[in-house]
Design a protein around this motif. Sequence first.
Motif, PDB file in Angstrom:
ATOM      1  N   GLN A   1       0.848  -1.184   0.000  1.00 58.43           N
ATOM      2  CA  GLN A   1       0.000   0.000   0.000  1.00 58.43           C
ATOM      3  C   GLN A   1       0.888   1.240   0.000  1.00 58.43           C
ATOM      4  OE1 GLN A   1      -2.298   0.366   3.557  1.00 58.43           O
ATOM      5  NE2 GLN A   1      -3.381   2.174   2.876  1.00 58.43           N
ATOM      6  N   SER A   2       0.588   2.196  -0.889  1.00 60.38           N
ATOM      7  CA  SER A   2       1.390   3.418  -0.902  1.00 60.38           C
ATOM      8  C   SER A   2       0.951   4.297   0.267  1.00 60.38           C
ATOM      9  CB  SER A   2       1.222   4.153  -2.227  1.00 60.38           C
ATOM     10  OG  SER A   2      -0.122   4.535  -2.397  1.00 60.38           O
TER      11      SER A   2
ATOM     12  N   ILE B   1      -0.803   6.284   6.638  1.00 57.91           N
ATOM     13  CA  ILE B   1      -0.116   7.574   6.721  1.00 57.91           C
ATOM     14  C   ILE B   1       1.361   7.337   7.020  1.00 57.91           C
ATOM     15  CG2 ILE B   1      -0.001   9.755   7.993  1.00 57.91           C
ATOM     16  CD1 ILE B   1      -3.022   9.356   8.604  1.00 57.91           C
ATOM     17  N   LYS B   2       2.216   8.100   6.326  1.00 55.98           N
ATOM     18  CA  LYS B   2       3.661   7.983   6.532  1.00 55.98           C
ATOM     19  C   LYS B   2       4.035   8.369   7.956  1.00 55.98           C
ATOM     20  CE  LYS B   2       4.785   9.511   1.867  1.00 55.98           C
ATOM     21  NZ  LYS B   2       5.342  10.630   1.092  1.00 55.98           N
ATOM     22  N   GLY B   3       5.116   7.786   8.441  1.00 56.84           N
ATOM     23  CA  GLY B   3       5.620   8.140   9.763  1.00 56.84           C
ATOM     24  C   GLY B   3       6.292   6.960  10.419  1.00 56.84           C
ATOM     25  N   SER B   4       6.683   7.154  11.658  1.00 53.75           N
ATOM     26  CA  SER B   4       7.338   6.087  12.419  1.00 53.75           C
ATOM     27  C   SER B   4       6.954   6.233  13.884  1.00 53.75           C
ATOM     28  CB  SER B   4       8.858   6.186  12.273  1.00 53.75           C
ATOM     29  OG  SER B   4       9.328   7.351  12.913  1.00 53.75           O
ATOM     30  N   ILE B   5       7.211   5.207  14.631  1.00 57.53           N
ATOM     31  CA  ILE B   5       6.910   5.249  16.061  1.00 57.53           C
ATOM     32  C   ILE B   5       7.770   6.314  16.749  1.00 57.53           C
ATOM     33  CG2 ILE B   5       8.503   3.422  16.760  1.00 57.53           C
ATOM     34  CD1 ILE B   5       4.967   3.881  18.146  1.00 57.53           C
ATOM     35  N   CYS B   6       8.981   6.521  16.265  1.00 55.60           N
ATOM     36  CA  CYS B   6       9.848   7.560  16.841  1.00 55.60           C
ATOM     37  C   CYS B   6       9.242   8.948  16.662  1.00 55.60           C
ATOM     38  CB  CYS B   6      11.242   7.514  16.212  1.00 55.60           C
ATOM     39  SG  CYS B   6      12.180   6.067  16.707  1.00 55.60           S
TER      40      CYS B   6
ATOM     41  N   LYS C   1      -3.193  14.741   6.321  1.00 54.30           N
ATOM     42  CA  LYS C   1      -3.934  15.735   5.550  1.00 54.30           C
ATOM     43  C   LYS C   1      -3.617  17.162   6.001  1.00 54.30           C
ATOM     44  CE  LYS C   1      -7.690  12.666   4.288  1.00 54.30           C
ATOM     45  NZ  LYS C   1      -7.446  12.543   2.879  1.00 54.30           N
ATOM     46  N   SER C   2      -3.113  17.314   7.224  1.00 47.58           N
ATOM     47  CA  SER C   2      -2.659  18.617   7.712  1.00 47.58           C
ATOM     48  C   SER C   2      -1.409  18.384   8.551  1.00 47.58           C
ATOM     49  CB  SER C   2      -3.754  19.296   8.547  1.00 47.58           C
ATOM     50  OG  SER C   2      -4.048  18.534   9.688  1.00 47.58           O
ATOM     51  N   GLY C   3      -0.592  19.400   8.644  1.00 42.34           N
ATOM     52  CA  GLY C   3       0.654  19.283   9.390  1.00 42.34           C
ATOM     53  C   GLY C   3       0.433  19.348  10.897  1.00 42.34           C
ATOM     54  N   LEU C   4       1.466  19.005  11.625  1.00 40.96           N
ATOM     55  CA  LEU C   4       1.398  18.991  13.086  1.00 40.96           C
ATOM     56  C   LEU C   4       1.099  20.383  13.646  1.00 40.96           C
ATOM     57  CD1 LEU C   4       1.766  17.260  15.653  1.00 40.96           C
ATOM     58  CD2 LEU C   4       4.194  17.864  15.582  1.00 40.96           C
ATOM     59  N   PHE C   5       1.634  21.413  13.013  1.00 42.01           N
ATOM     60  CA  PHE C   5       1.450  22.779  13.511  1.00 42.01           C
ATOM     61  C   PHE C   5       0.444  23.589  12.685  1.00 42.01           C
ATOM     62  CE2 PHE C   5       5.801  21.494  14.723  1.00 42.01           C
ATOM     63  CZ  PHE C   5       5.594  21.449  16.091  1.00 42.01           C
ATOM     64  N   ASP C   6      -0.432  22.911  11.970  1.00 39.26           N
ATOM     65  CA  ASP C   6      -1.468  23.582  11.168  1.00 39.26           C
ATOM     66  C   ASP C   6      -2.749  23.783  11.972  1.00 39.26           C
ATOM     67  OD1 ASP C   6       0.228  23.688   9.020  1.00 39.26           O
ATOM     68  OD2 ASP C   6      -0.640  21.968   7.982  1.00 39.26           O
ATOM     69  N   CYS C   7      -2.597  24.116  13.235  1.00 35.36           N
ATOM     70  CA  CYS C   7      -3.761  24.251  14.118  1.00 35.36           C
ATOM     71  C   CYS C   7      -4.745  25.298  13.630  1.00 35.36           C
ATOM     72  CB  CYS C   7      -3.315  24.588  15.535  1.00 35.36           C
ATOM     73  SG  CYS C   7      -2.529  23.186  16.342  1.00 35.36           S
ATOM     74  N   PHE C   8      -4.258  26.358  12.987  1.00 39.87           N
ATOM     75  CA  PHE C   8      -5.161  27.436  12.583  1.00 39.87           C
ATOM     76  C   PHE C   8      -5.867  27.154  11.264  1.00 39.87           C
ATOM     77  CE2 PHE C   8      -2.166  29.513  15.505  1.00 39.87           C
ATOM     78  CZ  PHE C   8      -3.087  29.904  16.460  1.00 39.87           C
ATOM     79  N   GLU C   9      -5.587  25.996  10.650  1.00 42.82           N
ATOM     80  CA  GLU C   9      -6.344  25.575   9.459  1.00 42.82           C
ATOM     81  C   GLU C   9      -7.794  25.314   9.837  1.00 42.82           C
ATOM     82  OE1 GLU C   9      -5.145  22.186   7.164  1.00 42.82           O
ATOM     83  OE2 GLU C   9      -3.304  23.159   6.569  1.00 42.82           O
ATOM     84  N   ASP C  10      -8.011  24.821  11.026  1.00 37.27           N
ATOM     85  CA  ASP C  10      -9.344  24.496  11.525  1.00 37.27           C
ATOM     86  C   ASP C  10      -9.486  25.160  12.892  1.00 37.27           C
ATOM     87  OD1 ASP C  10     -11.736  23.389  12.281  1.00 37.27           O
ATOM     88  OD2 ASP C  10     -11.066  21.315  12.233  1.00 37.27           O
ATOM     89  N   ALA C  11     -10.068  26.365  12.887  1.00 36.45           N
ATOM     90  CA  ALA C  11     -10.133  27.161  14.118  1.00 36.45           C
ATOM     91  C   ALA C  11     -10.942  26.466  15.214  1.00 36.45           C
ATOM     92  CB  ALA C  11     -10.724  28.532  13.818  1.00 36.45           C
ATOM     93  N   SER C  12     -11.996  25.729  14.837  1.00 34.10           N
ATOM     94  CA  SER C  12     -12.819  25.080  15.863  1.00 34.10           C
ATOM     95  C   SER C  12     -12.025  23.995  16.594  1.00 34.10           C
ATOM     96  CB  SER C  12     -14.094  24.495  15.252  1.00 34.10           C
ATOM     97  OG  SER C  12     -13.789  23.491  14.309  1.00 34.10           O
ATOM     98  N   THR C  13     -11.234  23.215  15.853  1.00 33.71           N
ATOM     99  CA  THR C  13     -10.404  22.189  16.485  1.00 33.71           C
ATOM    100  C   THR C  13      -9.327  22.838  17.350  1.00 33.71           C
ATOM    101  OG1 THR C  13     -10.800  20.597  14.722  1.00 33.71           O
ATOM    102  CG2 THR C  13      -8.825  20.259  16.035  1.00 33.71           C
ATOM    103  N   CYS C  14      -8.757  23.929  16.855  1.00 35.81           N
ATOM    104  CA  CYS C  14      -7.719  24.642  17.607  1.00 35.81           C
ATOM    105  C   CYS C  14      -8.275  25.138  18.944  1.00 35.81           C
ATOM    106  CB  CYS C  14      -7.203  25.811  16.770  1.00 35.81           C
ATOM    107  SG  CYS C  14      -5.927  26.785  17.586  1.00 35.81           S
TER     108      CYS C  14
ATOM    109  N   SER D   1      -1.831   3.975  15.684  1.00 37.59           N
ATOM    110  CA  SER D   1      -2.956   3.207  15.129  1.00 37.59           C
ATOM    111  C   SER D   1      -3.646   3.957  13.998  1.00 37.59           C
ATOM    112  CB  SER D   1      -3.976   2.888  16.219  1.00 37.59           C
ATOM    113  OG  SER D   1      -3.409   2.050  17.187  1.00 37.59           O
ATOM    114  N   ILE D   2      -3.819   5.265  14.161  1.00 40.76           N
ATOM    115  CA  ILE D   2      -4.424   6.077  13.095  1.00 40.76           C
ATOM    116  C   ILE D   2      -3.550   6.031  11.853  1.00 40.76           C
ATOM    117  CG2 ILE D   2      -4.953   8.465  12.408  1.00 40.76           C
ATOM    118  CD1 ILE D   2      -6.019   8.901  15.268  1.00 40.76           C
TER     119      ILE D   2
END
Length: 146
Positions: free
Chosen positions: A4-5, A84-89, A10-23, A77-78
């Motif tokens: 699987q590729s 989604i790309k990433g690692s446990i580290c 879908k948003s970066g770790l510091f993109d909190c202001f992309e979605d003001a309600s979530t922020c 798990s997500i």
Amino acid sequence: MAAQSLRDWKSGLFDCFEDASTCCYGFWCCPCLTCTVSGRFGENSCLPLCDMCSTAVLAACGIPLFVPPVAVSLRSSIRNRYGIKGSICKDIAASCFCLTCSWCQMHRELKELKKNRVVIINTQPAPVVMGQPPMAMNQHGVIVTS
């Protein structure tokens, strides 16, 4: 079996202001946000409270705990479920140093996936079950079938 590729969040770790309600949700009531994320992912909604309680209890016993286990495992798990790309580290680093931003990113991800979810509706007619013909009783107590 083809691999699987993997994709980016879908948003970066510091993109909190992309979605003001979530922020705002994460800033003003982070425990509520964590429980919402856990519930939306299909886990027990109270699971993130273990991060808060376990840290306090272990610290009281003289055992410092710096890695929030629920945040790391849920983030991992997500990533695994949605490819989604990433690692446990990276999950540990995000959860240790940017915990609120990490929970906000997970919330935005699940919110976006829910928005783009495809629902398949079965349009086939229900099967007809053949049974006995309907019966009725007339005034004299005689059963009449049609």
